[in-house]
Design a protein around this motif. Structure first.
Motif, PDB file in Angstrom:
ATOM      1  N   HIS A  39       0.815  -1.218   0.000  1.00 37.51           N
ATOM      2  CA  HIS A  39       0.000   0.000   0.000  1.00 37.51           C
ATOM      3  C   HIS A  39       0.849   1.269   0.000  1.00 37.51           C
ATOM      4  CE1 HIS A  39      -2.531  -3.149   2.046  1.00 37.51           C
ATOM      5  NE2 HIS A  39      -3.286  -2.819   0.999  1.00 37.51           N
ATOM      6  N   THR A  41       2.292   4.734  -1.370  1.00 35.63           N
ATOM      7  CA  THR A  41       1.758   5.843  -2.167  1.00 35.63           C
ATOM      8  C   THR A  41       2.854   6.568  -2.937  1.00 35.63           C
ATOM      9  OG1 THR A  41       1.963   7.377  -0.302  1.00 35.63           O
ATOM     10  CG2 THR A  41      -0.130   6.192  -0.536  1.00 35.63           C
ATOM     11  N   TYR A 180      -1.512   1.904 -11.637  1.00 39.04           N
ATOM     12  CA  TYR A 180      -1.778   2.526 -10.338  1.00 39.04           C
ATOM     13  C   TYR A 180      -1.566   4.041 -10.439  1.00 39.04           C
ATOM     14  CZ  TYR A 180      -1.923  -2.130  -8.335  1.00 39.04           C
ATOM     15  OH  TYR A 180      -2.270  -3.430  -8.042  1.00 39.04           O
ATOM     16  N   PRO A 181      -2.495   4.750 -11.069  1.00 40.25           N
ATOM     17  CA  PRO A 181      -2.333   6.206 -11.207  1.00 40.25           C
ATOM     18  C   PRO A 181      -2.379   6.950  -9.878  1.00 40.25           C
ATOM     19  CG  PRO A 181      -4.509   5.495 -11.977  1.00 40.25           C
ATOM     20  CD  PRO A 181      -3.711   4.253 -11.744  1.00 40.25           C
ATOM     21  N   ALA A 182      -2.887   6.316  -8.815  1.00 42.64           N
ATOM     22  CA  ALA A 182      -2.944   6.969  -7.510  1.00 42.64           C
ATOM     23  C   ALA A 182      -1.625   6.870  -6.756  1.00 42.64           C
ATOM     24  CB  ALA A 182      -4.071   6.375  -6.663  1.00 42.64           C
ATOM     25  N   GLY A 199       0.747  10.828  -8.902  1.00 40.15           N
ATOM     26  CA  GLY A 199       0.011   9.995  -7.953  1.00 40.15           C
ATOM     27  C   GLY A 199      -1.305  10.591  -7.526  1.00 40.15           C
ATOM     28  N   ARG A 200      -1.967  11.311  -8.429  1.00 42.24           N
ATOM     29  CA  ARG A 200      -3.236  11.960  -8.096  1.00 42.24           C
ATOM     30  C   ARG A 200      -4.441  11.119  -8.496  1.00 42.24           C
ATOM     31  NH1 ARG A 200      -1.316  17.827 -10.408  1.00 42.24           N
ATOM     32  NH2 ARG A 200      -0.019  18.423  -8.639  1.00 42.24           N
ATOM     33  N   GLY A 201      -4.213   9.944  -9.026  1.00 44.23           N
ATOM     34  CA  GLY A 201      -5.331   9.089  -9.418  1.00 44.23           C
ATOM     35  C   GLY A 201      -5.911   9.426 -10.769  1.00 44.23           C
ATOM     36  N   ASP A 202      -5.260  10.286 -11.539  1.00 45.03           N
ATOM     37  CA  ASP A 202      -5.749  10.705 -12.846  1.00 45.03           C
ATOM     38  C   ASP A 202      -4.981   9.953 -13.923  1.00 45.03           C
ATOM     39  OD1 ASP A 202      -6.587  11.927 -15.142  1.00 45.03           O
ATOM     40  OD2 ASP A 202      -6.459  13.965 -14.358  1.00 45.03           O
ATOM     41  N   LEU A 203      -5.643   8.979 -14.561  1.00 46.74           N
ATOM     42  CA  LEU A 203      -4.982   8.185 -15.591  1.00 46.74           C
ATOM     43  C   LEU A 203      -4.555   9.045 -16.768  1.00 46.74           C
ATOM     44  CD1 LEU A 203      -4.094   5.440 -16.665  1.00 46.74           C
ATOM     45  CD2 LEU A 203      -6.417   5.074 -17.514  1.00 46.74           C
TER      46      LEU A 203
END
Length: 667
Positions: A39, A41, A180-182, A199-203
């Motif tokens: 996990h 980040t 894992y875009p996040a 790592g902002r969750g935006d693909l």
């Protein structure tokens, strides 16, 4: 004396390493996957000499407890599988328990890990424990692998060139970043930063960071669902293609996998919109119940077995087809004109940067592209695969100034930035802080500009239709038609345009299965060698379903007395021979497949050829028929039918727009 004995644990680990650790990229993959399962980040990968000298992976994950550190280096030791039932619902990337012991058996491994309360440092070399001591309490894991394959020189000998090995590492990290875009990823080779994601969750932002902002703007979002599967991702417009399938990324529950059927489904979704031998850029993320996928069929876990695979392939192809159905796919003339040159520059620049990255660290600035371009052709040919590498993407804010064509070329690997000793030394220090502000070079979410492709359907309100209403202007060299619309000038390839019109006519005309037969006044006799006769006899029932009733006519001959009524007059024998040849080549041929191929063949033969002058009435009739086609943008072979010069393009070419300002001179 007994001949059968048990292998030592070290030798068993080295044998297992032959399956798990094939090259430095395999080490990177296993270590980064462990960090993701913990996990993390933020994951940083530091590589020296393409990974042969050193690989270091640092994460901020959960860490390993003191009591578990030694156990983690034993074979088949894992925290992710406890019972047989867990094997059929695998939701982690690593679960076999082979990575750490396999890597430690063929390299020098130093692990520093902490759960935040206790920390442990451990040192293995060649599978033997050398040292165990307390470690700093920075939560997460820091593992360094050096001297890879030092005790197995045969494997070291079979490694590819440093550039190829680095390209494999970059490809692995790219796919994990897309999965894992996040998670914020950072890849550094010989102190040069090759990749960085926020790592902002935006693909979308990850795609821009890997393939370049300009390429990301030419990709559209897709979504689709069934009772068992959920699909999302991005696919490129047909004008953005590559020479290999490597740029098609398939993700299943966060795992990048290889699957020929699903890759073919992506290509099938484009239909005839792609040129022959060209493939799209695509990132397809699939979510499904873990029971529907078996990831335990390959040591590296890159190949999986899927339940209801044909249903999933159909979902992919139909989702892409439907998404592109109502998009204006006319490419910019300037884009098409420069695409080959840009692609060559991409390959050249990649070879330059990989060669520079694999050399000793230099403090001098990198030479400009114009200075080194003549010397990199040989290095470019060493690249066995097309791999996209990129540093952090440029800001995507609305305030970004307009660039010149030279500046906007999407070089897929930017100039690698030299990291001074201070920056490298600070690499570990930034983990000591509880919060780290990582500069990424992209706008904040509220200011981010959506990377939607600028299609003609959205560029101006006056051109809301899918295909513009064209007004005929003239013909050039008996080959190209010139036309205009409210948003600029269009140039059409008259052969490709009529080929598309003919193709859709023939596809409809022969598309319905019919049992109607036309008797031949003179039967057709076909002769084949014995090897082909045996295959044809095996396929006689299939040929009968296609409307071809072949009868043995002694020796190696067949006789045909009738044929389907939709056969083109005068082409009966040629069509029959082509049908039989396709059956011999493919082993099987459906009615739909044959009629698709027949429509393409006849549309090409009946289309206007180049250097054929049309009168105004014929040209206008062609322009009137083209918009009625289901796909007026490409010929059946994927070549563009028309290209577009926007009004802005024309004004720039004639210098009516200079320095981003419209000239006040209206003369």
């Amino acid at each position: 004396m007994a001949k059968i004995h048990e292998l030592s644990s070290v030798l068993a680990d080295q044998i297992a390493a032959g399956e798990v650790v094939e090259r430095p990229a395999s080490v990177v993959k296993e270590l980064v996957e462990n960090a993701l399962d913990a996990h993390a980040t933020q994951i940083d990968v530091l590589v020296l000499e393409s990974g042969v000298q050193s690989i270091r992976v640092i994460d901020d994950g959960e860490g390993i407890a003191d009591d578990d550190v030694l156990t983690a280096f034993k074979r088949h030791a894992t925290s992710k599988i406890t019972s047989r039932a867990d094997l059929f619902r695998v939701q982690s990337l690593g679960f076999r328990g082979e990575a750490l012991p396999s890597i430690a058996s063929v390299a020098d491994v130093v692990l520093n890990t902490s759960t935040g309360t206790t920390g442990t440092s451990i040192h293995y070399r060649g599978g033997k424990l050398l040292k165990q001591a307390p470690a700093p309490l920075r939560q997460g894991t820091d593992i360094t692998v050096t001297d890879l394959f030092f005790n197995t020189p045969a494997r070291l000998k079979y490694l590819k060139s440093p550039q190829t090995e680095l390209a494999n590492i970059v490809d692995i990290v790219n796919r994990l970043a897309l999965s894992y875009p996040a998670v914020a990823f950072r890849l550094v080779h010989n102190s040069k930063e090759l990749l960085k994601t926020a790592g902002r969750g935006d693909l979308q932002q990850v795609i821009a960071g890997i393939y370049g902002v300009q390429n990301a703007r030419k990709m559209v979002a897709i979504e689709g669902t069934t009772a068992d599967y959920r699909l999302s991702g991005y696919v490129a417009l047909p004008e953005l293609t590559r020479a290999s399938r490597q740029y098609i990324t398939i993700l299943i529950n966060g795992r990048a996998i290889k699957n020929q059927l699903l890759t073919k489904a992506v290509i099938k979704g484009y239909g005839s919109k792609l040129m022959v031998g060209r493939y799209p850029i695509a990132v397809i993320a699939l979510e499904m119940d873990p029971l529907l996928v078996d990831v335990n069929v390959h040591p590296t876990k890159q190949e999986v077995r899927l339940s209801k695979e044909p249903e999933l392939a159909k979902l992919i192809s139909t989702t892409i087809t439907d998404r592109l159905a109502n998009v204006n796919l006319i490419p910019s003339a300037l884009t098409n004109l420069g695409s080959h040159r840009r692609e060559r520059l991409n390959t050249d620049q990649l070879a330059i940067d990989l060669n520079a990255a694999s050399s000793q660290h230099q403090t001098t600035a990198q030479p400009s592209m114009s200075q080194v371009a003549p010397s990199m052709a040989a290095a470019a040919t060493e690249m066995a695969a097309e791999v996209s590498v990129s540093a952090a993407p440029e800001p995507l804010s609305a305030a970004t100034p307009e660039r010149t064509p030279a500046e906007s070329q999407p070089i897929m690997i930017s100039d690698a930035r030299e990291l001074d000793n201070t920056a490298v030394a600070a690499f570990d220090d930034r983990y000591q802080a509880e919060t780290v502000d990582l500069p990424f070079g992209v706008a904040t979410p509220e200011k981010t500009l959506a990377i939607e492709p600028v299609t003609k359907a959205t560029s101006t309100p006056a051109t809301a239709e899918r295909f513009p209403a064209l007004r005929y202007l003239g013909q050039m060299h008996g080959t190209y038609l010139l036309a205009e619309a409210d948003d600029g000038m269009y140039i059409l390839d008259q052969h490709a345009a009529q080929e598309r019109i003919n193709y859709e006519y023939y596809r409809q005309a022969i598309g319905e299965v019919s049992t109607d037969q036309q008797n031949l006044l003179v039967p057709i006799i076909l002769d084949y060698p014995t090897s082909d006769v045996l295959k044809i006899k095996e396929q006689l029932p299939l040929l009968a379903q296609l409307g071809l009733k072949l009868e043995a006519f002694g020796g190696n001959s067949f006789i045909i007395h009738s044929h389907p009524t939709w056969f083109k007059a005068g082409q009966e024998e040629d069509t029959i021979r082509e049908m039989i040849d396709w059956v011999l080549q493919d082993g099987k041929l459906t009615v739909a497949q044959f009629r698709e191929k027949s429509a393409i063949m006849m549309s090409c033969k009946r289309a206007i050829k180049a250097n054929h002058h049309l009168d105004d009435q014929q040209a206008r009739a062609l322009l009137e028929k083209l918009p009625t086609c289901e796909n007026p943008f490409n010929c059946p072979h994927g070549r563009p039918v028309t290209v577009h010069f926007t009004n802005t393009d024309m004004e720039k070419m004639f210098k009516r727009i200079q320095d981003n300002h419209i000239s006040q001179n209206t003369h």
